[in-house]
Every structure is written in C-alpha cells, then in structure tokens.
Design a protein around this motif. Structure first.
Motif, PDB file in Angstrom:
ATOM      1  N   ARG A 130      -1.941   6.371  -4.982  1.00 40.67           N
ATOM      2  CA  ARG A 130      -0.631   5.968  -4.083  1.00 40.67           C
ATOM      3  C   ARG A 130      -0.909   4.677  -3.502  1.00 40.67           C
ATOM      4  O   ARG A 130      -0.267   3.605  -3.318  1.00 40.67           O
ATOM      5  CB  ARG A 130      -0.511   6.921  -3.086  1.00 40.67           C
ATOM      6  CG  ARG A 130       0.256   6.729  -1.814  1.00 40.67           C
ATOM      7  CD  ARG A 130       0.568   7.840  -0.913  1.00 40.67           C
ATOM      8  NE  ARG A 130       1.748   8.757  -1.544  1.00 40.67           N
ATOM      9  CZ  ARG A 130       2.039  10.019  -0.900  1.00 40.67           C
ATOM     10  NH1 ARG A 130       1.447  10.093   0.323  1.00 40.67           N
ATOM     11  NH2 ARG A 130       2.885  10.539  -1.419  1.00 40.67           N
ATOM     12  N   THR A 134       0.615   1.021  -4.372  1.00 42.11           N
ATOM     13  CA  THR A 134       1.361   0.236  -3.510  1.00 42.11           C
ATOM     14  C   THR A 134       0.808  -1.130  -3.209  1.00 42.11           C
ATOM     15  O   THR A 134       1.846  -1.930  -2.919  1.00 42.11           O
ATOM     16  CB  THR A 134       1.358   1.308  -2.226  1.00 42.11           C
ATOM     17  OG1 THR A 134       2.044   2.641  -2.702  1.00 42.11           O
ATOM     18  CG2 THR A 134       2.423   0.686  -1.160  1.00 42.11           C
ATOM     19  N   CYS A 248       7.160   2.672  -3.485  1.00 46.59           N
ATOM     20  CA  CYS A 248       6.227   3.177  -4.246  1.00 46.59           C
ATOM     21  C   CYS A 248       5.357   4.183  -3.455  1.00 46.59           C
ATOM     22  O   CYS A 248       4.750   5.351  -4.125  1.00 46.59           O
ATOM     23  CB  CYS A 248       5.254   2.000  -4.913  1.00 46.59           C
ATOM     24  SG  CYS A 248       3.910   2.648  -6.072  1.00 46.59           S
ATOM     25  N   TYR A 249       4.881   3.934  -2.173  1.00 47.78           N
ATOM     26  CA  TYR A 249       4.291   4.787  -1.250  1.00 47.78           C
ATOM     27  C   TYR A 249       4.614   6.009  -1.479  1.00 47.78           C
ATOM     28  O   TYR A 249       3.872   7.235  -1.390  1.00 47.78           O
ATOM     29  CB  TYR A 249       4.098   4.351  -0.062  1.00 47.78           C
ATOM     30  CG  TYR A 249       3.218   5.005   0.920  1.00 47.78           C
ATOM     31  CD1 TYR A 249       1.854   4.915   0.849  1.00 47.78           C
ATOM     32  CD2 TYR A 249       3.865   5.993   1.898  1.00 47.78           C
ATOM     33  CE1 TYR A 249       0.968   5.587   1.864  1.00 47.78           C
ATOM     34  CE2 TYR A 249       3.298   6.744   2.475  1.00 47.78           C
ATOM     35  CZ  TYR A 249       1.524   6.609   2.559  1.00 47.78           C
ATOM     36  OH  TYR A 249       0.959   7.439   3.485  1.00 47.78           O
ATOM     37  N   VAL A 252       4.542   7.680  -5.434  1.00 43.98           N
ATOM     38  CA  VAL A 252       3.431   8.039  -6.140  1.00 43.98           C
ATOM     39  C   VAL A 252       2.691   9.113  -5.582  1.00 43.98           C
ATOM     40  O   VAL A 252       2.475   9.081  -4.196  1.00 43.98           O
ATOM     41  CB  VAL A 252       2.664   6.940  -6.456  1.00 43.98           C
ATOM     42  CG1 VAL A 252       1.327   7.283  -7.073  1.00 43.98           C
ATOM     43  CG2 VAL A 252       3.470   5.725  -7.288  1.00 43.98           C
ATOM     44  N   PHE A 253       1.961  10.152  -6.308  1.00 43.85           N
ATOM     45  CA  PHE A 253       1.244  11.353  -5.862  1.00 43.85           C
ATOM     46  C   PHE A 253      -0.031  11.207  -6.693  1.00 43.85           C
ATOM     47  O   PHE A 253      -0.011  10.733  -7.834  1.00 43.85           O
ATOM     48  CB  PHE A 253       1.931  12.793  -6.068  1.00 43.85           C
ATOM     49  CG  PHE A 253       3.120  13.000  -5.180  1.00 43.85           C
ATOM     50  CD1 PHE A 253       3.133  13.187  -3.774  1.00 43.85           C
ATOM     51  CD2 PHE A 253       4.454  12.888  -5.722  1.00 43.85           C
ATOM     52  CE1 PHE A 253       4.137  13.550  -3.117  1.00 43.85           C
ATOM     53  CE2 PHE A 253       5.655  12.939  -4.742  1.00 43.85           C
ATOM     54  CZ  PHE A 253       5.283  13.328  -3.422  1.00 43.85           C
ATOM     55  N   ASP A 254      -0.993  11.455  -5.976  1.00 43.32           N
ATOM     56  CA  ASP A 254      -2.101  11.127  -6.528  1.00 43.32           C
ATOM     57  C   ASP A 254      -2.586  11.808  -8.002  1.00 43.32           C
ATOM     58  O   ASP A 254      -2.703  11.138  -8.905  1.00 43.32           O
ATOM     59  CB  ASP A 254      -3.489  11.339  -5.652  1.00 43.32           C
ATOM     60  CG  ASP A 254      -3.186  10.334  -4.271  1.00 43.32           C
ATOM     61  OD1 ASP A 254      -2.657   9.378  -4.382  1.00 43.32           O
ATOM     62  OD2 ASP A 254      -3.864  10.816  -3.210  1.00 43.32           O
TER      63      ASP A 254
END
Length: 517
Positions: A130, A134, A248-249, A252-254
């Motif tokens: 993440r 980003t 994007c933050y 996105v998940f790790d």
C-alpha cells in the motif's frame, strides 16, 4: 489430461515428503492447521462454488486497478515516441535536439529504471504494498507533469532519469504482488490481463497523441507538450497519474490476510487455498540476506533473465520506435500516430489469449516458443521486404509475438519459485536484467538507417531468436529433466534428517515441488 497427471504427480510427491517428515517427528510444511476452516460441513461442490466466487471477487478488485496503474506507467514512459513525431512542431525541433539527443533521452531512463528494479521488491516487502505503490505513483505522476514544461535537453534528461527511478518498482512489484494472491495455475491469465494494459497504452497513446497534437498553440504551448502534462484544468497524463496515486492508498491492500474488501471467512479461504497450493505465507517471511543469496545461486534466475532479455529488447524497440517506423513506411504526422494503433490492439488480444491458454495447459514453455517464433517472422518481414504493406503486416506479427511473452515469462518464473521473498528477489533480478536491454533498444534505430531501419530490426530479431526462443527451449528441457528426477525419487534424500524449518527453507527445492514446464 495433462492437468490431472500433474496433480497426481504432485500429490504423490507430497505424500513422500509427508512420510519422511512423519518419521523424523516433524510436521508437513504444507499443513495449515493454524487457519480455521470456514467451510466445515460443506460439500465439495459448495466449496468449489465458494472458491470460484472468492477468485472472482479478488479479480474484480485487483486486476482492473493494477492494469490502470500499468497503463499509465507504460503510457508515461513511451509517449516520448509520440511527442517526437507530433505535428506541426515535434519535441526535437522545439527543444533543439540534434544527433543522438533523442536516443540519449531514451537510454538514461533505462539506466535508472533497470538499476533500481532488483531492490524494489525488498522495499515493497519492507514498507508494504500500500505505501510503496502509493509513493511511487505520486512521484512519477509529478515528474510527468513537469516533463511537458522542459525547455532544453538537460531538463528532459533529468526528468527521464527520475522517471526511471520512480517507475522501477511497479512492474516487478505487481508481478510479485499478484503471486501472493493467486494459485500458480491462476497467475498467468491475471498477469496477461495486467500486462495487456501495455498494449492498450500503445493504442491509447497513438490516439491521444493524434488528438493532442491538434492543440498546438493552446495556452501558448506547442502540441507535443500537451502529450506529457496537465496544463490549466485539462487532465491529460501527468496529473491524471497523481490523482490515481492518491486513490491507490485506499485501493491497495497488502496481502489476503489484511484485505478489508474480503469478509473474515473469505480471508481464511484465500489463505488456505494458497497454502494448499504449496505457497509460503508472505506475511510470515522476514527479510533476510539468505533469500538474496538463494536467488543469485539459483540457475533458474539466469535462464529466465536470458529469456527476458529477448522479451524486453523487442518490447521497448517496438513501443519506443513504432511511430518512427510508421514514418519510415511513408506515413506522416497524425496518420503515423493512428497507423500505430491496430498492431497494439492485436497485441492486447493475443496477450490475454496466451495467458488463458498457458494457465489451462500449463505449457508456458511451448507458448513462449510459439509466440517468439511468430515475432521473429514479423521482424523478418520488416527486414526482407521493401513493400510497405508487407512491412506493416510484419508489425502485427511482431507485436503479437512480443507482448504475450512478457507476462508469460514472468508467470513461468513465479510458478517455479517457492518462498515469497526469494520469488520477489528473483522477479526483481529478472525484470531489472531484462530492462537493462532497454539501453540497447534506445540505440539501435538511428536516423542514418532510415527509412527501413534494417539494422535495428535485425538486432531485435536476433534477441528474440537467441535469447527468448533459445532461453525458453533450454529452460523447458531443464525443468522437465528435474521433474523426471523428482518423480523417480532421486531427490528425496534432500529432506532426510532435516527439521521442519529446514524443509520449509528449501522452497522449490523440496522433492514434492513439481515445476511448471
């Protein structure tokens, strides 16, 4: 039939490993008793239906978003080719580029880009996907916005250098990231969908450049400058990337265990299905130099790097110089931009088809052999014919041979590397080594060879035949030989007397790990 045979072979070898572990008092590394089963009591049909629904949900969240990121990335790095042939005043005339100035602007990007790539997946693991994605997206979007305002060669070189650093982490990072979400036989199609954005970027870039060139004089700027940034309030490319980076933050998940777009039961299913596929838990591996050493000592690293040399020399030669090649075929201005669109559309369709086919058959080596020979035929047509129609047809075959090989090669590498950190390091090395050949691509199409550019075409042909086709053949037969030895029990001694952790650390060197050929 091939799928059933491979599954039976793998099951047989896993049983062999489990028996050895049982006799040594250890537990199998493939077990996942620490993860609760959310589907206790459900039938096999119900489990399969839930699994398909889970994969579809992951697809809808990950693939479109990551494809958009790569479309912007590829568009931002290659639109310099469109700016070069823009009308009525192109970039070269506007900032007084002479001699090899254009080639130098291409070359400097690949030096920073390829040099940074081997380290990027380590940084991704260190700072999490993440934050990593980003940060790099915001950075390269800002650089692209500035690039449209450069007034001399020095400014352009500086922008291209920093753009290479900023974009270096996206492609290897996403390929590693996808491998932490999907089973091995599911990865190729998703990687192909993701990479098809590069071909779409070529089509979109040509259409966009043709339209933007007509904005010559708007706001006091030449038309080519509008290909790079956002000026006033019109979103073109630069700040579009910045805006996407901000979102994007939240998108996105790790890794699957932290994905808030999945329910608690779905997170458990996602982790269990990866564990059942003999994949190491990405969240449990700690950064260590041993994975770097393992990557450098693994023969697969260098054979996949050889293949990727053939992929990327051809890819960047094609994407950076296709508008120039169109000019050499007699097309001018916006016509040259528009004529570059159809080959990319064919490339996108072929990329998705090959990704699907390779996942279904597990014949990644055969797929690479086929498309590489197709690309060689295309470049042979460009070299050997003086007929513009034949040469134009050659660009279609060239594109159809180049683009599918990129995601297929990386998916093949990911399929055959166990241990998420080792896989991340190897993907970074392969991609970085391949991208170093962008330096070659940047310097083989010279004005002195216009209009046929036979030297450039011949070099690309050689890369595709020797590196991509030859490297694929060598890798395919070496992997088949190793599988034969494992199935015959001739690698079982590698785990005798070893602890559970030692077997875990063997990764793809465990005898029950059957390679994809």
């Amino acid at each position: 039939m091939a799928d059933e045979k491979n599954e039976l072979d793998m099951a047989e070898k896993q049983n062999t490993v489990a028996n050895v572990l049982e006799s040594s008092g250890s537990s199998s590394p493939a077990e996942y008793d620490d993860l609760a089963d959310p589907d206790i009591g459900k039938s096999d049909e119900e489990r399969l239906r839930l699994d398909k629904a889970l994969v579809r949900k992951i697809d809808l969240w990950l693939v479109p978003w990551l494809s958009l990121l790569y479309l912007l990335s590829f568009l931002d790095r290659t639109n310099i080719g469109n700016a070069r042939v823009a009308v009525p005043v192109g970039m070269e005339r506007s900032i007084h580029m002479v001699g090899r100035d254009y080639n130098n602007a291409l070359t400097i990007f690949f030096i920073s880009y390829a040099g940074a790539e081997p380290l990027t997946n380590i940084l991704l693991k260190r700072y999490s996907p993440r934050y990593f994605f980003t940060a790099i997206i915001l950075l390269w979007g800002a650089i692209m916005t500035v690039m449209g305002c450069v007034s001399n060669q020095s400014g352009l070189l500086a922008c291209r250098w920093f753009l290479g650093l900023a974009e270096a982490g996206l492609f290897p990072g996403v390929n590693y990231y996808l491998s932490c979400w999907y089973k091995r036989q599911e990865l190729g199609f998703r990687a192909a969908l993701f990479f098809s954005a590069a071909a779409l970027a070529g089509s979109f870039g040509g259409l966009l450049a043709a339209a933007i060139s007509n904005m010559n004089g708007v706001g006091g700027y030449e038309g080519w400058r509008w290909i790079f940034p956002l000026i006033v309030a019109v979103i073109l490319e630069g700040l579009m990337t910045v805006i996407v980076g901000i979102f994007c933050y939240w998108m996105v998940f790790d890794f699957p265990d932290t994905a808030r777009f999945l329910t608690a039961d779905e997170r458990l299913r996602a982790q269990r299905r990866l564990r059942a596929d003999n994949q190491t838990r990405a969240e449990e591996e700690k950064i260590s130099r041993k994975y770097v050493f393992q990557a450098f000592k693994d023969w697969k690293t260098w054979l996949f790097s050889l293949q990727y040399m053939g992929c990327l020399c051809a890819l960047y030669s094609f994407s950076l110089f296709l508008p120039t090649i169109m000019v050499g075929l007699g097309y001018r201005g916006n016509q040259a931009q528009l004529m570059s669109v159809p080959p990319y559309a064919v490339a996108a369709a072929m990329t998705v088809f090959v990704g699907w086919l390779a996942d279904r058959t597990k014949w990644r080596g055969y797929c690479n052999m086929g498309v590489s020979l197709l690309g060689c035929i295309g470049f042979a047509m460009l070299i050997g014919s003086k007929n513009a129609h034949v040469q134009y047809a050659g660009t279609f075959l060239g594109a159809a041979g180049i683009y599918p090989s990129v995601p297929n090669t990386l998916s093949w590498a990911s399929n055959n590397i166990e241990g998420s950190l080792k896989r991340g390091v190897i993907i970074g090395i392969v991609v970085g080594w391949g991208n170093m050949n962008g330096v070659v691509s940047s310097n083989i199409y010279n004005r002195s060879d216009s209009p046929r550019y036979q030297i450039g075409h011949a070099i690309v042909f050689s890369y595709m035949f020797v590196c991509l086709f030859g490297g694929t053949v060598a890798t395919h037969f070496m992997l088949k030989r190793e599988n034969k030895l494992r199935k015959a029990g001739k690698r079982d001694h590698w785990i005798e007397g070893k602890s559970n952790q030692e077997i875990f650390d063997l990764g793809d060197r465990r005898p029950d790990f059957i390679y994809t050929t």
